[in-house]
Design a protein around this motif. Structure first.
Motif, PDB file in Angstrom:
ATOM      1  N   GLN A  76       0.838  -1.175  -0.065  1.00 18.62           N
ATOM      2  CA  GLN A  76      -0.205  -0.032   0.037  1.00 18.62           C
ATOM      3  C   GLN A  76       0.822   1.399   0.094  1.00 18.62           C
ATOM      4  OE1 GLN A  76      -3.345   0.087  -0.134  1.00 18.62           O
ATOM      5  NE2 GLN A  76      -3.482  -2.050  -0.326  1.00 18.62           N
ATOM      6  N   GLY A  77       0.272   2.265  -0.736  1.00 21.00           N
ATOM      7  CA  GLY A  77       1.135   3.557  -0.691  1.00 21.00           C
ATOM      8  C   GLY A  77       2.426   3.592  -1.724  1.00 21.00           C
ATOM      9  N   LYS A  78       2.441   2.653  -2.280  1.00 24.55           N
ATOM     10  CA  LYS A  78       3.800   2.608  -3.520  1.00 24.55           C
ATOM     11  C   LYS A  78       3.056   2.767  -5.042  1.00 24.55           C
ATOM     12  CE  LYS A  78       6.800   1.037  -0.350  1.00 24.55           C
ATOM     13  NZ  LYS A  78       8.127   0.516  -0.489  1.00 24.55           N
ATOM     14  N   ASN A  79       2.189   3.539  -5.225  1.00 22.27           N
ATOM     15  CA  ASN A  79       1.666   3.617  -6.363  1.00 22.27           C
ATOM     16  C   ASN A  79       2.604   4.166  -7.482  1.00 22.27           C
ATOM     17  OD1 ASN A  79      -0.714   3.011  -5.411  1.00 22.27           O
ATOM     18  ND2 ASN A  79      -1.563   5.029  -5.095  1.00 22.27           N
ATOM     19  N   TYR A  80       3.579   4.707  -7.113  1.00 30.91           N
ATOM     20  CA  TYR A  80       4.509   5.438  -7.980  1.00 30.91           C
ATOM     21  C   TYR A  80       5.271   4.235  -8.527  1.00 30.91           C
ATOM     22  CZ  TYR A  80       7.681   3.804  -4.042  1.00 30.91           C
ATOM     23  OH  TYR A  80       8.372   3.197  -3.063  1.00 30.91           O
ATOM     24  N   ARG A  81       5.211   3.043  -8.184  1.00 30.86           N
ATOM     25  CA  ARG A  81       5.833   1.801  -8.909  1.00 30.86           C
ATOM     26  C   ARG A  81       4.800   1.589 -10.170  1.00 30.86           C
ATOM     27  NH1 ARG A  81       7.631  -2.446  -4.266  1.00 30.86           N
ATOM     28  NH2 ARG A  81       9.349  -1.151  -3.525  1.00 30.86           N
ATOM     29  N   HIS A  82       3.941   1.990 -10.317  1.00 32.93           N
ATOM     30  CA  HIS A  82       3.139   1.568 -11.490  1.00 32.93           C
ATOM     31  C   HIS A  82       2.775   2.733 -12.510  1.00 32.93           C
ATOM     32  CE1 HIS A  82       1.724  -2.038  -9.408  1.00 32.93           C
ATOM     33  NE2 HIS A  82       1.571  -1.283  -8.452  1.00 32.93           N
ATOM     34  N   ALA A  83       2.998   2.616 -13.681  1.00 29.75           N
ATOM     35  CA  ALA A  83       2.845   3.590 -14.683  1.00 29.75           C
ATOM     36  C   ALA A  83       1.743   4.405 -14.683  1.00 29.75           C
ATOM     37  CB  ALA A  83       3.105   3.112 -16.149  1.00 29.75           C
ATOM     38  N   THR A  84       0.724   3.936 -14.147  1.00 26.67           N
ATOM     39  CA  THR A  84      -0.657   4.804 -14.215  1.00 26.67           C
ATOM     40  C   THR A  84      -0.468   5.944 -13.203  1.00 26.67           C
ATOM     41  OG1 THR A  84      -1.395   3.306 -12.668  1.00 26.67           O
ATOM     42  CG2 THR A  84      -2.154   2.923 -14.976  1.00 26.67           C
ATOM     43  N   TYR A  85       0.457   5.928 -12.138  1.00 27.28           N
ATOM     44  CA  TYR A  85       0.592   7.080 -11.311  1.00 27.28           C
ATOM     45  C   TYR A  85       1.229   8.400 -11.839  1.00 27.28           C
ATOM     46  CZ  TYR A  85       2.675   9.309  -7.260  1.00 27.28           C
ATOM     47  OH  TYR A  85       3.131  10.365  -6.201  1.00 27.28           O
ATOM     48  N   TYR A  86       1.964   8.190 -13.156  1.00 28.15           N
ATOM     49  CA  TYR A  86       2.417   9.282 -13.509  1.00 28.15           C
ATOM     50  C   TYR A  86       1.388  10.107 -14.715  1.00 28.15           C
ATOM     51  CZ  TYR A  86       6.674   7.644 -11.358  1.00 28.15           C
ATOM     52  OH  TYR A  86       7.520   7.195 -10.271  1.00 28.15           O
ATOM     53  N   ASP A  87       1.617  11.275 -14.825  1.00 30.14           N
ATOM     54  CA  ASP A  87       1.054  11.864 -15.935  1.00 30.14           C
ATOM     55  C   ASP A  87       1.666  11.801 -17.083  1.00 30.14           C
ATOM     56  OD1 ASP A  87      -1.317  12.901 -14.193  1.00 30.14           O
ATOM     57  OD2 ASP A  87      -0.031  14.508 -13.349  1.00 30.14           O
ATOM     58  N   LYS A  88       0.892  11.971 -18.057  1.00 29.79           N
ATOM     59  CA  LYS A  88       1.664  11.834 -19.381  1.00 29.79           C
ATOM     60  C   LYS A  88       2.293  13.330 -19.788  1.00 29.79           C
ATOM     61  CE  LYS A  88       0.814  10.987 -24.505  1.00 29.79           C
ATOM     62  NZ  LYS A  88      -0.062  10.652 -25.415  1.00 29.79           N
ATOM     63  N   SER A  89       3.411  13.275 -20.182  1.00 32.85           N
ATOM     64  CA  SER A  89       4.381  14.375 -20.301  1.00 32.85           C
ATOM     65  C   SER A  89       3.881  15.012 -21.688  1.00 32.85           C
ATOM     66  CB  SER A  89       5.885  14.188 -20.479  1.00 32.85           C
ATOM     67  OG  SER A  89       6.286  13.597 -19.257  1.00 32.85           O
ATOM     68  N   GLU A  90       3.587  16.127 -21.793  1.00 37.03           N
ATOM     69  CA  GLU A  90       3.372  17.084 -23.169  1.00 37.03           C
ATOM     70  C   GLU A  90       4.565  17.288 -23.707  1.00 37.03           C
ATOM     71  OE1 GLU A  90       0.800  20.463 -22.552  1.00 37.03           O
ATOM     72  OE2 GLU A  90      -0.159  19.547 -20.715  1.00 37.03           O
ATOM     73  N   GLY A  91       4.591  17.292 -25.165  1.00 37.52           N
ATOM     74  CA  GLY A  91       5.809  17.689 -25.938  1.00 37.52           C
ATOM     75  C   GLY A  91       6.687  16.429 -26.049  1.00 37.52           C
ATOM     76  N   VAL A  92       6.347  15.336 -25.616  1.00 39.97           N
ATOM     77  CA  VAL A  92       7.441  14.227 -25.408  1.00 39.97           C
ATOM     78  C   VAL A  92       6.610  13.242 -26.505  1.00 39.97           C
ATOM     79  CG1 VAL A  92       8.744  12.400 -24.416  1.00 39.97           C
ATOM     80  CG2 VAL A  92       8.233  14.410 -23.324  1.00 39.97           C
ATOM     81  N   PRO A  93       6.999  13.041 -27.854  1.00 37.25           N
ATOM     82  CA  PRO A  93       6.214  12.200 -28.774  1.00 37.25           C
ATOM     83  C   PRO A  93       6.096  10.780 -28.616  1.00 37.25           C
ATOM     84  CG  PRO A  93       8.130  13.081 -29.762  1.00 37.25           C
ATOM     85  CD  PRO A  93       8.100  13.855 -28.254  1.00 37.25           C
ATOM     86  N   HIS A  94       7.262  10.093 -28.102  1.00 34.03           N
ATOM     87  CA  HIS A  94       7.365   8.774 -27.843  1.00 34.03           C
ATOM     88  C   HIS A  94       6.645   8.166 -26.677  1.00 34.03           C
ATOM     89  CE1 HIS A  94      10.861  10.333 -25.550  1.00 34.03           C
ATOM     90  NE2 HIS A  94      10.780   9.376 -24.825  1.00 34.03           N
ATOM     91  N   LEU A  95       6.139   9.145 -25.954  1.00 30.84           N
ATOM     92  CA  LEU A  95       5.233   8.624 -24.761  1.00 30.84           C
ATOM     93  C   LEU A  95       3.734   8.342 -25.181  1.00 30.84           C
ATOM     94  CD1 LEU A  95       6.941  10.137 -22.010  1.00 30.84           C
ATOM     95  CD2 LEU A  95       7.339   7.960 -22.542  1.00 30.84           C
TER      96      LEU A  95
END
Length: 95
Positions: A76-95
């Motif tokens: 519990q509390g380690k959501n940062y280990r999953h990609a869904t925790y992060y927001d998509k970066s703007e201006g980065v075409p390959h993500l």
């Protein structure tokens, strides 16, 4: 281990370049050289392998299947280990 029994070896075979080695089975052999030869003869008879690894069974560490829940559940509390925790970066075409 009884004195008259050879040690057990775990056999891993890679079927093609770029793929991972996969556990193919186990065998008894007196040493690594004979284990490789026996593994080749037993597990790659039809030219399905490009690489063979043999590892003494005594050198393999495993998790306990009975403690599957506690061992593999995400803490519990380690959501940062999953990609869904992060927001998509703007201006980065390959993500």
């Amino acid at each position: 281990m009884p004195e008259n029994q050879w040690p057990m070896w775990e056999v891993f075979v890679r079927s093609a370049r770029g793929l991972s080695h996969v556990h193919a089975g186990s065998l008894h052999a007196p040493d690594a050289t004979m284990a490789l030869r026996n593994a080749r003869d037993l597990y790659t008879r039809r030219n399905e392998g490009t690489s063979v690894w043999v590892v003494p069974t005594s050198a393999v560490s495993t998790s306990d299947p009975d403690s599957k829940g506690g061992f593999f559940e995400s803490p519990q509390g380690k959501n940062y280990r999953h990609a869904t925790y992060y927001d998509k970066s703007e201006g980065v075409p390959h993500l």
